[in-house]
Design a protein around this motif. Structure first.
Motif, PDB file in Angstrom:
ATOM      1  N   HIS A   1      -6.231  -6.540 -15.337  1.00 46.10           N
ATOM      2  CA  HIS A   1      -7.164  -5.317 -15.255  1.00 46.10           C
ATOM      3  C   HIS A   1      -8.192  -5.441 -14.220  1.00 46.10           C
ATOM      4  CE1 HIS A   1      -5.682  -4.356 -19.354  1.00 46.10           C
ATOM      5  NE2 HIS A   1      -5.888  -5.764 -19.602  1.00 46.10           N
ATOM      6  N   GLY A   2      -7.933  -6.271 -13.209  1.00 42.94           N
ATOM      7  CA  GLY A   2      -8.574  -6.211 -11.914  1.00 42.94           C
ATOM      8  C   GLY A   2      -8.285  -5.404 -11.094  1.00 42.94           C
ATOM      9  N   PRO A   3      -8.484  -5.608  -9.558  1.00 40.88           N
ATOM     10  CA  PRO A   3      -8.052  -4.688  -8.509  1.00 40.88           C
ATOM     11  C   PRO A   3      -6.876  -4.715  -8.042  1.00 40.88           C
ATOM     12  CG  PRO A   3      -9.568  -6.266  -7.976  1.00 40.88           C
ATOM     13  CD  PRO A   3      -9.574  -6.536  -9.245  1.00 40.88           C
ATOM     14  N   ALA A   4      -6.244  -3.977  -7.603  1.00 42.51           N
ATOM     15  CA  ALA A   4      -4.967  -3.936  -7.062  1.00 42.51           C
ATOM     16  C   ALA A   4      -5.137  -3.235  -5.591  1.00 42.51           C
ATOM     17  CB  ALA A   4      -3.783  -2.903  -7.852  1.00 42.51           C
ATOM     18  N   LEU A   5      -4.237  -3.903  -4.835  1.00 42.73           N
ATOM     19  CA  LEU A   5      -4.065  -3.398  -3.346  1.00 42.73           C
ATOM     20  C   LEU A   5      -2.870  -2.507  -3.385  1.00 42.73           C
ATOM     21  CD1 LEU A   5      -4.245  -6.843  -1.638  1.00 42.73           C
ATOM     22  CD2 LEU A   5      -5.874  -5.307  -2.036  1.00 42.73           C
ATOM     23  N   THR A   6      -3.249  -1.514  -2.400  1.00 48.98           N
ATOM     24  CA  THR A   6      -2.016  -0.377  -2.273  1.00 48.98           C
ATOM     25  C   THR A   6      -1.795  -0.437  -0.997  1.00 48.98           C
ATOM     26  OG1 THR A   6      -3.618   1.301  -1.918  1.00 48.98           O
ATOM     27  CG2 THR A   6      -2.655   1.142  -4.397  1.00 48.98           C
ATOM     28  N   PHE A   7      -0.280  -0.237  -0.586  1.00 50.57           N
ATOM     29  CA  PHE A   7       0.223  -0.018   0.560  1.00 50.57           C
ATOM     30  C   PHE A   7       1.302   1.042   0.803  1.00 50.57           C
ATOM     31  CE2 PHE A   7      -0.504  -4.498  -0.428  1.00 50.57           C
ATOM     32  CZ  PHE A   7      -1.237  -5.014   0.603  1.00 50.57           C
ATOM     33  N   THR A   8       1.555   1.579   2.026  1.00 54.98           N
ATOM     34  CA  THR A   8       2.710   2.897   2.169  1.00 54.98           C
ATOM     35  C   THR A   8       3.729   1.611   1.799  1.00 54.98           C
ATOM     36  OG1 THR A   8       2.770   2.298   4.379  1.00 54.98           O
ATOM     37  CG2 THR A   8       1.127   4.089   3.936  1.00 54.98           C
ATOM     38  N   PRO A   9       4.819   2.455   1.503  1.00 60.13           N
ATOM     39  CA  PRO A   9       6.144   1.761   1.433  1.00 60.13           C
ATOM     40  C   PRO A   9       6.715   1.025   2.601  1.00 60.13           C
ATOM     41  CG  PRO A   9       6.265   3.753   0.039  1.00 60.13           C
ATOM     42  CD  PRO A   9       4.897   3.723   0.877  1.00 60.13           C
ATOM     43  N   ALA A  10       6.393   1.852   3.817  1.00 61.20           N
ATOM     44  CA  ALA A  10       6.882   1.133   5.073  1.00 61.20           C
ATOM     45  C   ALA A  10       6.194   0.004   5.372  1.00 61.20           C
ATOM     46  CB  ALA A  10       6.842   2.207   6.338  1.00 61.20           C
ATOM     47  N   SER A  11       4.664   0.004   5.202  1.00 65.61           N
ATOM     48  CA  SER A  11       4.045  -1.055   5.366  1.00 65.61           C
ATOM     49  C   SER A  11       4.599  -2.434   4.374  1.00 65.61           C
ATOM     50  CB  SER A  11       2.502  -0.874   5.202  1.00 65.61           C
ATOM     51  OG  SER A  11       1.910  -0.223   6.164  1.00 65.61           O
ATOM     52  N   TRP A  12       4.709  -2.184   3.358  1.00 61.80           N
ATOM     53  CA  TRP A  12       5.183  -3.218   2.257  1.00 61.80           C
ATOM     54  C   TRP A  12       6.449  -3.677   2.575  1.00 61.80           C
ATOM     55  CZ3 TRP A  12       3.224  -6.490  -0.624  1.00 61.80           C
ATOM     56  CH2 TRP A  12       3.869  -7.154  -1.695  1.00 61.80           C
ATOM     57  N   ALA A  13       7.195  -2.830   3.002  1.00 62.17           N
ATOM     58  CA  ALA A  13       8.708  -3.191   3.494  1.00 62.17           C
ATOM     59  C   ALA A  13       8.725  -4.083   4.700  1.00 62.17           C
ATOM     60  CB  ALA A  13       9.659  -2.169   3.751  1.00 62.17           C
ATOM     61  N   SER A  14       7.867  -3.837   5.765  1.00 63.97           N
ATOM     62  CA  SER A  14       7.506  -4.665   6.825  1.00 63.97           C
ATOM     63  C   SER A  14       6.906  -5.956   6.529  1.00 63.97           C
ATOM     64  CB  SER A  14       6.572  -3.988   7.797  1.00 63.97           C
ATOM     65  OG  SER A  14       6.356  -4.636   8.897  1.00 63.97           O
TER      66      SER A  14
ATOM     67  N   LEU B   1       5.944   4.172  -7.869  1.00 65.64           N
ATOM     68  CA  LEU B   1       5.189   5.380  -7.763  1.00 65.64           C
ATOM     69  C   LEU B   1       5.382   5.795  -6.343  1.00 65.64           C
ATOM     70  CD1 LEU B   1       1.706   3.972  -9.093  1.00 65.64           C
ATOM     71  CD2 LEU B   1       3.103   5.173 -10.326  1.00 65.64           C
ATOM     72  N   PRO B   2       5.478   7.399  -6.287  1.00 64.01           N
ATOM     73  CA  PRO B   2       5.561   8.046  -5.088  1.00 64.01           C
ATOM     74  C   PRO B   2       4.811   7.835  -3.990  1.00 64.01           C
ATOM     75  CG  PRO B   2       5.286   9.759  -6.739  1.00 64.01           C
ATOM     76  CD  PRO B   2       5.045   8.581  -7.601  1.00 64.01           C
ATOM     77  N   GLY B   3       5.184   7.294  -2.955  1.00 57.32           N
ATOM     78  CA  GLY B   3       4.411   7.021  -1.455  1.00 57.32           C
ATOM     79  C   GLY B   3       3.515   6.054  -1.540  1.00 57.32           C
ATOM     80  N   VAL B   4       3.325   5.068  -2.766  1.00 59.82           N
ATOM     81  CA  VAL B   4       2.864   3.908  -2.712  1.00 59.82           C
ATOM     82  C   VAL B   4       3.216   2.605  -3.581  1.00 59.82           C
ATOM     83  CG1 VAL B   4       1.392   4.483  -4.981  1.00 59.82           C
ATOM     84  CG2 VAL B   4       0.051   3.278  -3.395  1.00 59.82           C
ATOM     85  N   VAL B   5       2.835   1.573  -2.896  1.00 56.05           N
ATOM     86  CA  VAL B   5       3.317   0.232  -3.582  1.00 56.05           C
ATOM     87  C   VAL B   5       2.119  -0.458  -3.802  1.00 56.05           C
ATOM     88  CG1 VAL B   5       4.629  -2.003  -3.208  1.00 56.05           C
ATOM     89  CG2 VAL B   5       5.490   0.161  -2.165  1.00 56.05           C
ATOM     90  N   ALA B   6       1.715  -0.674  -5.009  1.00 56.33           N
ATOM     91  CA  ALA B   6       0.855  -1.499  -5.669  1.00 56.33           C
ATOM     92  C   ALA B   6       0.998  -3.078  -5.742  1.00 56.33           C
ATOM     93  CB  ALA B   6       0.373  -0.761  -6.912  1.00 56.33           C
TER      94      ALA B   6
END
Length: 62
Positions: free
Chosen positions: A41-54, A28-33
């Motif tokens: 079907h529960g919650p998902a955490l979302t991060f910016t691509p830069a935060s996830w890569a770090s 997805l553009p601009g987000v990593v889930a």
């Protein structure tokens, strides 16, 4: 956040856990889930691509 278009994948290292692990969607553009594979079907955490890569880079070092 709408994650209906997310394409979820598991780590290749998760096979020893009977498939119970985290799943990541990075199509997805601009987000990593991230979600728990046992509660799809529960919650998902979302991060910016830069935060996830770090996070991933740090985890690989430790």
């Amino acid at each position: 956040m709408d994650l209906t278009g997310a394409i979820w994948r598991k780590s290749t290292r998760s096979s020893g856990n009977q498939g119970d692990c985290v799943e990541v969607a990075d199509n997805l553009p601009g987000v990593v889930a991230v979600r728990d594979s046992k509660d799809r079907h529960g919650p998902a955490l979302t991060f910016t691509p830069a935060s996830w890569a770090s996070f991933v880079a740090h985890a690989k070092r430790h």
